[in-house]
Design an enzyme around this catalytic site. Structure first.
Site, PDB file in Angstrom:
ATOM      1  N   LYS A   1       3.431  -4.051  -8.186  1.00 41.18           N
ATOM      2  CA  LYS A   1       2.745  -4.799  -7.134  1.00 41.18           C
ATOM      3  C   LYS A   1       1.892  -3.781  -6.384  1.00 41.18           C
ATOM      4  CE  LYS A   1       3.559  -8.018  -3.344  1.00 41.18           C
ATOM      5  NZ  LYS A   1       2.666  -7.398  -2.398  1.00 41.18           N
TER       6      LYS A   1
ATOM      7  N   CYS B   1      -8.109  30.226  24.286  1.00 38.35           N
ATOM      8  CA  CYS B   1      -6.845  29.537  24.584  1.00 38.35           C
ATOM      9  C   CYS B   1      -5.835  29.905  23.493  1.00 38.35           C
ATOM     10  CB  CYS B   1      -7.102  28.034  24.605  1.00 38.35           C
ATOM     11  SG  CYS B   1      -5.620  27.020  24.551  1.00 38.35           S
TER      12      CYS B   1
ATOM     13  N   CYS C   1      -3.442  26.364  28.285  1.00 38.98           N
ATOM     14  CA  CYS C   1      -4.071  27.404  29.114  1.00 38.98           C
ATOM     15  C   CYS C   1      -4.546  26.875  30.467  1.00 38.98           C
ATOM     16  CB  CYS C   1      -5.234  28.038  28.362  1.00 38.98           C
ATOM     17  SG  CYS C   1      -6.665  26.956  28.240  1.00 38.98           S
TER      18      CYS C   1
ATOM     19  N   TYR D   1      -4.709  -8.574 -12.719  1.00 38.82           N
ATOM     20  CA  TYR D   1      -3.369  -8.983 -13.164  1.00 38.82           C
ATOM     21  C   TYR D   1      -3.199 -10.484 -13.331  1.00 38.82           C
ATOM     22  CZ  TYR D   1      -3.330  -8.978  -8.055  1.00 38.82           C
ATOM     23  OH  TYR D   1      -3.665  -9.158  -6.748  1.00 38.82           O
TER      24      TYR D   1
ATOM     25  N   CYS E   1      -5.981  21.589  30.020  1.00 37.75           N
ATOM     26  CA  CYS E   1      -5.325  21.981  28.771  1.00 37.75           C
ATOM     27  C   CYS E   1      -3.831  22.235  29.005  1.00 37.75           C
ATOM     28  CB  CYS E   1      -5.986  23.237  28.212  1.00 37.75           C
ATOM     29  SG  CYS E   1      -5.113  23.886  26.779  1.00 37.75           S
TER      30      CYS E   1
ATOM     31  N   CYS F   1     -10.285  21.406  24.759  1.00 34.06           N
ATOM     32  CA  CYS F   1     -10.107  22.497  25.708  1.00 34.06           C
ATOM     33  C   CYS F   1     -11.318  23.417  25.528  1.00 34.06           C
ATOM     34  CB  CYS F   1      -8.805  23.226  25.391  1.00 34.06           C
ATOM     35  SG  CYS F   1      -8.704  24.870  26.099  1.00 34.06           S
TER      36      CYS F   1
ATOM     37  N   SER G   1      -0.180 -16.656  -2.129  1.00 31.50           N
ATOM     38  CA  SER G   1       0.563 -15.437  -1.878  1.00 31.50           C
ATOM     39  C   SER G   1       1.752 -15.395  -2.835  1.00 31.50           C
ATOM     40  CB  SER G   1       1.024 -15.493  -0.433  1.00 31.50           C
ATOM     41  OG  SER G   1       1.362 -14.219  -0.020  1.00 31.50           O
ATOM     42  N   LEU G   2       2.684 -14.492  -2.611  1.00 28.31           N
ATOM     43  CA  LEU G   2       3.889 -14.440  -3.453  1.00 28.31           C
ATOM     44  C   LEU G   2       5.103 -14.569  -2.554  1.00 28.31           C
ATOM     45  CD1 LEU G   2       3.068 -11.414  -5.794  1.00 28.31           C
ATOM     46  CD2 LEU G   2       3.274 -13.803  -6.502  1.00 28.31           C
TER      47      LEU G   2
ATOM     48  N   GLU H   1     -22.571  16.471 -18.656  1.00 27.57           N
ATOM     49  CA  GLU H   1     -23.070  15.691 -19.793  1.00 27.57           C
ATOM     50  C   GLU H   1     -23.259  14.230 -19.392  1.00 27.57           C
ATOM     51  OE1 GLU H   1     -21.190  18.051 -23.592  1.00 27.57           O
ATOM     52  OE2 GLU H   1     -19.873  16.682 -22.526  1.00 27.57           O
TER      53      GLU H   1
ATOM     54  N   ASP I   1      -0.554  -2.075  -3.819  1.00 29.36           N
ATOM     55  CA  ASP I   1      -0.719  -2.235  -2.381  1.00 29.36           C
ATOM     56  C   ASP I   1      -2.178  -1.962  -2.013  1.00 29.36           C
ATOM     57  OD1 ASP I   1      -0.002  -2.755   0.149  1.00 29.36           O
ATOM     58  OD2 ASP I   1       1.066  -0.882   0.503  1.00 29.36           O
TER      59      ASP I   1
ATOM     60  N   LYS J   1      10.315  -6.519  -3.514  1.00 28.46           N
ATOM     61  CA  LYS J   1       9.785  -5.487  -2.613  1.00 28.46           C
ATOM     62  C   LYS J   1      10.696  -4.258  -2.595  1.00 28.46           C
ATOM     63  CE  LYS J   1       7.043  -6.480   0.440  1.00 28.46           C
ATOM     64  NZ  LYS J   1       5.651  -6.733   0.807  1.00 28.46           N
TER      65      LYS J   1
ATOM     66  N   GLU K   1       5.615  -6.197 -13.594  1.00 26.25           N
ATOM     67  CA  GLU K   1       4.508  -5.232 -13.456  1.00 26.25           C
ATOM     68  C   GLU K   1       4.445  -4.748 -12.011  1.00 26.25           C
ATOM     69  OE1 GLU K   1       1.891  -8.286 -14.621  1.00 26.25           O
ATOM     70  OE2 GLU K   1       1.052  -8.558 -12.613  1.00 26.25           O
TER      71      GLU K   1
HETATM   72  S1  IVH Z   1       0.087 -12.168  -8.788  1.00 23.42           S
HETATM   73  C1  IVH Z   1      -0.916 -16.564  -8.345  1.00 23.42           C
HETATM   74  N1  IVH Z   1       0.400  -9.634  -9.414  1.00 23.42           N
HETATM   75  O1  IVH Z   1       0.333  -9.232  -3.749  1.00 23.42           O
HETATM   76  C2  IVH Z   1      -0.912 -15.097  -8.574  1.00 23.42           C
HETATM   77  N2  IVH Z   1      -0.192 -10.174  -7.176  1.00 23.42           N
HETATM   78  O2  IVH Z   1       1.942 -10.403  -1.661  1.00 23.42           O
HETATM   79  C3  IVH Z   1      -0.466 -14.341  -7.389  1.00 23.42           C
HETATM   80  N3  IVH Z   1      -0.495  -8.201  -5.725  1.00 23.42           N
HETATM   81  O3  IVH Z   1      -1.938 -11.726  -2.838  1.00 23.42           O
HETATM   82  C4  IVH Z   1      -0.694 -12.895  -7.443  1.00 23.42           C
HETATM   83  N4  IVH Z   1      -0.052  -6.685  -7.266  1.00 23.42           N
HETATM   84  O4  IVH Z   1      -2.900  -9.489  -3.667  1.00 23.42           O
HETATM   85  C5  IVH Z   1       0.106 -10.525  -8.437  1.00 23.42           C
HETATM   86  N5  IVH Z   1       0.687  -7.439 -10.111  1.00 23.42           N
HETATM   87  C6  IVH Z   1       0.392  -8.323  -9.157  1.00 23.42           C
HETATM   88  C7  IVH Z   1       0.062  -7.909  -7.851  1.00 23.42           C
HETATM   89  C8  IVH Z   1      -0.206  -8.872  -6.872  1.00 23.42           C
HETATM   90  C9  IVH Z   1      -0.391  -6.893  -5.998  1.00 23.42           C
HETATM   91  C10 IVH Z   1      -0.814  -8.747  -4.397  1.00 23.42           C
HETATM   92  C11 IVH Z   1      -1.785  -9.904  -4.401  1.00 23.42           C
HETATM   93  C12 IVH Z   1      -1.078 -11.009  -3.664  1.00 23.42           C
HETATM   94  C13 IVH Z   1      -0.066 -10.252  -2.879  1.00 23.42           C
HETATM   95  C14 IVH Z   1       1.094 -11.127  -2.481  1.00 23.42           C
END
Ligand code: IVH
Length: 696
Positions: A134, A458, A438, A245, A435, A453, A101-102, A54, A136, A341, A132
């Site tokens: 994180k 074999c 064999c 996020y 191999c 092989c 970064s974090l 659909e 990957d 982490k 919330e």
């Molecule tokens: S907040 C200033 N929230 O983790 C805001 N980051 O190790 C900074 N990431 O570069 C980011 N889930 O790519 C935020 N719920 C989440 C996330 C998140 C994954 C990543 C993000 C950041 C990295 C740092």
């Protein structure tokens, strides 16, 4: 977000549009509305409202109408997600706000310390946190101007990234337009993560394996690599998803007050969700204090594998935006957020040796033997290195310290060696020239990464072929696992695939460790496998480059597997997803007398090579009461076969187009019947593929 009434209205609208012929330009907007609604339900809420056929029909209607009235195409039309041609190299762009970064925490103590610092910077003990997942994946920045997605960029070095707007538009969970303007927001920059569903990733790697390619290491690498692919068709295949996020910046119409939803992180993500964005609303928790945060982290870690995406931790954020501003940031990370982490699924170990395994196609796979090391709750001692190129690229030596990762459900892999820890006694890895099973010679065909092989008899290849045939995705013969197959082969009780159906059970009963009950179970499982549908048989035969998907395509194209004897490369290539490599491999398989003999033997053993979709009355029912007519030149099946399939499922064939007709299946060059059906407006028009999909 849609209210219940909206949902009902859009659902009705979809049904009405499906009944139409798609000729009326007044349908363009309703079609877009319905498709956006279906996308939202499918990609964000995980509650599909339309069947695939659909959805495809509506999408095609919209495409046809836009082709007819190109002046009505808008940039945010769902059809504009389908990029054409190759992208140019991605230009570098500046982020509006640096992508930081974090900071990381690993346990409760770290979180207590962080909470203490937060309180100092915020100047209060009363802080509400939002927690919330994180994700990957690969981070992405999205800019919307006047409600339209105008730019998507990778993180790059945090200050500058690559402009990957074309690929961002291919991510179906990201809206191309959203109603920010109504809140007085003219421009907004949103941050998120691009991810690949774990099951999509697993399927993708299966396909790569079937094509003789090394699998991608993990969903994270796959997501970040895919964002930079220049071929949009390939990007679409990888089915990226995204989760947003963070709002990093926004501009309001002059004099406009900050909308009430933009005072806390929780409300902001809720607001984005309602505006059509995928956000972690369902996984987020607001915590009154750090103890609640710690308890949530511990509880969440237990169920980290339940999410469809890979997560490597949680992110704890100060909920109140004013407080966030007050706390500020360092050059590396915001002070108001921290990552918690999860226990590492990486560990270092020692590379002790490399073994060479021979696969069912003769491919030689180097397998690293490492010092047994616990990673994420599992002890890992052997890891596939896929092929010689991987070994060379990673510059691995025996004796090296290596970094090993085991992400969620993903198989473990060696991330890299740590050459700085070498002592000088490490040894080069020398690939065998014959191999290991064999002793026959090995060949590495041009353009391939694997050594093979050349001896198809074999022992290792034969055993692996039988193992593949019995495996879960093929004939799914429970109890006939690797070790039984190896044992029976060694004892010469099983010598090839048809041999599975000729095992001498009295001899098995005489073996040590085999009781009557287990032997009966095994016999039953083998007997039951004779009922497996043709696609599983085809996959089980282990034809090179034929993975599960291609096996399904081949199965639905024939009435009996042996029909493929008469198919040439050209005919095979006309099937969906069958390229020249697959076509040539299938032709080779069916030209080989030994293979044809094997098919005869399987049939004699009682296995059906018929496509049970054809004429199997037991399957009936799905088309109960529905009427069909076929027109034009059909290429995927004969008309008589198609009519049989319809009847087998309780449907009826009609002789002509009338108000009684439900479905018209059209092949090439369809003429007056198609015209008439379109005029009538009540007939659903299907391509051959759509028809086959309906039967599944
Ligand atoms: S907040 C200033 N929230 O983790 C805001 N980051 O190790 C900074 N990431 O570069 C980011 N889930 O790519 C935020 N719920 C989440 C996330 C998140 C994954 C990543 C993000 C950041 C990295 C740092």
């Amino acid at each position: 977000m849609y209210t219940k009434q909206d949902e009902q209205r859009l659902y009705e609208l979809a049904k009405n549009l499906l009944k139409k012929d798609g000729e009326d330009k007044g349908s363009i907007e309703p079609l877009r509305e319905v498709i956006n609604f279906a996308d939202r339900k499918y990609y964000i809420e995980d509650e599909p409202v339309l069947a695939d056929v659909e959805y495809d029909t509506l999408f095609k209607q919209l495409k046809n109408l836009e082709a007819k009235y190109p002046e009505l195409i808008t940039e945010d039309s769902p059809t504009q997600r389908v990029a054409q041609g190759l992208s140019e190299k991605f230009p570098t762009v500046n982020h509006l706000v640096p992508m930081l970064s974090l900071d990381n925490t690993y346990n409760a103590d770290d979180l207590y310390d962080w909470d203490k610092r937060c309180k100092e910077f915020a100047g209060t003990d009363n802080i509400e946190y939002c927690v919330e997942p994180k994700y990957d994946g690969a981070s992405i920045s999205l800019i919307y101007e006047n409600g339209q997605l105008v730019r998507g960029a990778t993180r790059g070095d945090g200050v500058q990234g690559e402009d990957i707007t074309v690929n961002a538009k291919l991510i179906r969970s990201l809206p191309l337009s959203a109603k920010f303007v109504e809140s007085g927001i003219t421009q907004v920059e949103i941050r998120g993560e691009v991810v690949i569903h774990k099951d999509v990733f697993a399927k993708f790697n299966e396909q790569r394996a079937a094509e003789g390619l090394a699998p991608l290491a993990n969903p994270r690498n796959a997501a970040s690599g895919t964002l930079r692919i220049l071929d949009p068709q390939e990007v679409v295949k990888r089915k990226l998803s995204a989760i947003v996020y963070h709002i990093s910046d926004y501009t309001l119409v002059e004099g406009q007050e900050v909308p009430s939803s933009l005072h806390t992180h929780y409300d902001a993500l809720q607001w984005l969700y309602n505006a059509g964005f995928p956000t972690p609303v369902k996984e987020m928790k607001v915590c009154k204090n750090i103890d609640e945060v710690i308890a949530f982290c511990a509880e969440f870690e237990q169920r980290r594998d339940d999410l469809p995406f890979e997560v490597d931790g949680l992110v704890v954020k100060v909920n109140d935006f004013e407080m966030q501003d007050k706390m500020g940031m360092t050059s590396h990370h915001p002070r108001w957020a921290v990552a918690y982490k999860f226990k590492a699924r990486q560990a270092t170990s020692k590379l002790l040796d490399v073994d060479y395994q021979v696969g069912r196609t003769g491919a030689i796979t180097p397998v690293a033997k490492i010092e047994p090391t616990p990673i994420g709750g599992v002890t890992v001692s052997s890891i596939s290195l896929f092929n010689e190129d991987v070994v060379r690229e990673k510059d691995l030596r025996i004796g090296d310290t290596v970094l090993v990762e085991r992400a969620g459900d993903v198989i473990p892999y060696i991330v890299k060696s740590l050459p700085e820890l070498r002592t000088g006694s490490e040894e080069e890895i020398i690939f065998p020239t014959t191999c290991p099973v064999c002793n026959d010679k090995l060949e590495r065909p041009e353009g391939e990464a694997v050594w093979r092989c050349v001896n198809i008899n074999c022992a290792a290849q034969v055993v692996e072929r039988i193992i593949h045939f019995a495996s879960k995705s093929a004939m799914d013969i429970r109890n006939l696992g690797d070790s039984n197959i190896r044992k029976f082969y060694e004892l010469e009780m099983l010598k090839d695939i048809p041999g599975v159906y000729k095992i001498d059970w009295s001899a098995v009963l005489a073996l040590e460790g085999f009781k009557e009950k287990s032997v009966n179970n095994l016999q039953d499982a083998i007997e039951k496998s004779k009922e497996q549908p043709l696609n599983r048989v085809i996959f089980g035969l282990g034809i090179r480059y034929v993975g599960e998907t291609t096996a399904k395509t081949l199965a639905s194209a024939v009435q009996n597997l042996k029909d493929l004897k008469d198919w040439d490369e050209e005919k095979l290539s006309s099937l969906e997803d069958v390229g020249p490599k697959v076509a040539s491999s299938v032709v080779q398989f069916f030209r080989n007398e030994d293979n044809l003999h094997m098919l005869d033997e399987l049939e004699q053993a009682g296995l059906s090579l018929e496509n049970k979709l054809y004429g199997n009355k037991k399957a009936g029912g799905v088309l109960e009461g529905k009427t069909f007519l076929f027109t034009g030149t059909l290429t995927k099946f004969k008309r008589s076969e198609a009519e049989e399939m319809v009847e087998a499922r309780g449907g009826k064939k009609l002789g002509g187009v009338s108000s009684k007709l439900d479905y018209l299946v059209v092949g090439a060059d369809a003429g007056s019947k198609l015209e008439k059906a379109k005029k009538l407006g009540t007939v659903t028009i299907l391509t051959e593929d759509e028809f086959l999909e309906m039967l599944q």
